[in-house]
Design an enzyme around this catalytic site. Sequence first.
Site, short mmCIF file in Angstrom:
data_model
loop_
_atom_site.label_atom_id
_atom_site.label_comp_id
_atom_site.label_asym_id
_atom_site.label_seq_id
_atom_site.Cartn_x
_atom_site.Cartn_y
_atom_site.Cartn_z
N LEU A 96 -48.36 14.48 -60.04
CA LEU A 96 -49.39 14.47 -61.10
C LEU A 96 -48.96 13.52 -62.20
CD1 LEU A 96 -49.85 18.33 -61.12
CD2 LEU A 96 -51.59 16.70 -60.36
N HIS A 97 -49.87 12.64 -62.62
CA HIS A 97 -49.53 11.76 -63.74
C HIS A 97 -50.72 11.32 -64.57
CE1 HIS A 97 -50.57 8.77 -60.61
NE2 HIS A 97 -50.97 8.03 -61.63
N ARG A 98 -51.95 11.72 -64.20
CA ARG A 98 -53.11 11.27 -65.00
C ARG A 98 -53.01 11.81 -66.42
NH1 ARG A 98 -54.46 7.20 -62.77
NH2 ARG A 98 -54.45 7.45 -60.54
N ASP A 111 -53.06 13.82 -58.33
CA ASP A 111 -54.15 13.14 -59.02
C ASP A 111 -53.98 11.62 -58.84
OD1 ASP A 111 -52.00 12.59 -60.71
OD2 ASP A 111 -52.73 13.85 -62.36
#
Length: 364
Positions: free
Chosen positions: A208-210, A283
């Site tokens: 996850l990094h958004r 994401d």
Amino acid sequence: MSQSPAPHVLHVTGARPNFPKAAPVIRALDGLGVRQVLVHTGQHYDPVMSEVFFQQLGLPEPDVNLGVGSGSHAHQTAKVMTELEDMFVAERPDLVVVYGDVNSTVAASLVAAKLQIPVAHVEAGLRSFDRTMPEEVNRIVTDSLADLLFTTSPDANVHLGSEGVAADKIHFVGNPMIDTLLANLDAFDADAARAQLGLEGPYVVATLHRPANVDDPAQAGSIVKALHGVADRTPVVIPLHPRGRKSFQSAGLMDHPAIQVIDPLGYVEFIGLVRGSLAVITDSGGVQEETTMLAVPCLTLRPNTERPVTITHGTNQLVTQHDLADRLESIIDGTRTSDGVTPPLWDGHAGERIAAVIVRFLAR
Ligand code: UD1
Ligand code: UDP
């Protein structure tokens, strides 16, 4: 009579997802004897976010690394622009090739367009129709400036057409990121990944990094709660992108004994891990595509995707943190499987198709 020098192409890369997209294009152009310059903007700079891809994907050393590093959108984009302007003026390439939707992509497109250097955009036309995503702004601006638009799925052609892009600029070529995946299939070793991390039974991988998921402490906290719920059922391995380190750590991500947070993995190790997993929670744009090809179920923690082909032809489904555990349960029950149909032209030859169009363009 003096001969003019052979035309040359300048590639601009900078962030992790650029590298697996650029590798097959550079290789194919090399095979056709095209002179090339590779610029790394330095948007990503940790060895695990950058250097490891050059080692594993057979990319040439960048001719230049601009070392721009991190910053706010305006600072980062502006720094890439000012550095590139000097370079483009000195180098005067015949075509600038940009990849994906990161800040380095839009910065390079703006500089080239103002210097009247043609731009080719690899992975054009994807749209989430969500302008709260910084990438959506980058996509729209880049596509509006590009002279060659290489698309990975038919929906992208439709979007570009409806935005008024002339049909003869658009080339549906397939997906170069999938070229890289298929070229390295033999290297992805799920057993080695499992052994390395001491995993014995089924496990889930999460990436996850958004900004929408990791920047806001309340949202990060709610996602961490959902991941703890998943870990109650199945171990979760999280090669954590640096962007989420602080917020996820503060929200207690590591406090669950069945959650293993590790540094980002090299490409080969990461896909090895994904290949052996029960499912992926993500994401990431690229990971939605890679799981589709590997037939690994993908739960995308986002309200939308610019890659709908991974839902219609793949294993992807959109989820929220609230229904994550239930959706995973239905995967474990076997009620959702891949039908093995892959998106059109995701066949390992996109780089060659792109190179052929570029060579024709340079010969005009
Ligand atoms: C960028 C892209 C995003 C892409 C992602 C892939 C933009 C607007 N965003 O997001 O589209 O999906 O890359 O990974 O271009 N950092 C490090 N080490 C690094 C790089 C970054 O620690 O090597 C940390 C820094 O604290 C930095 C933060 O990560 O501020 C964000 O980096 P940045 O490149 O601005 O955006 P990403 O979130 O990585
Ligand atoms: N990736 C990797 N190691 C990791 C996580 C991802 O090599 O620990 C690879 C992934 O397989 C894909 C690319 O990084 O090829 C995707 O990059 P990212 O998710 O950062 O960006 P996005 O695709 O969302 O723009």
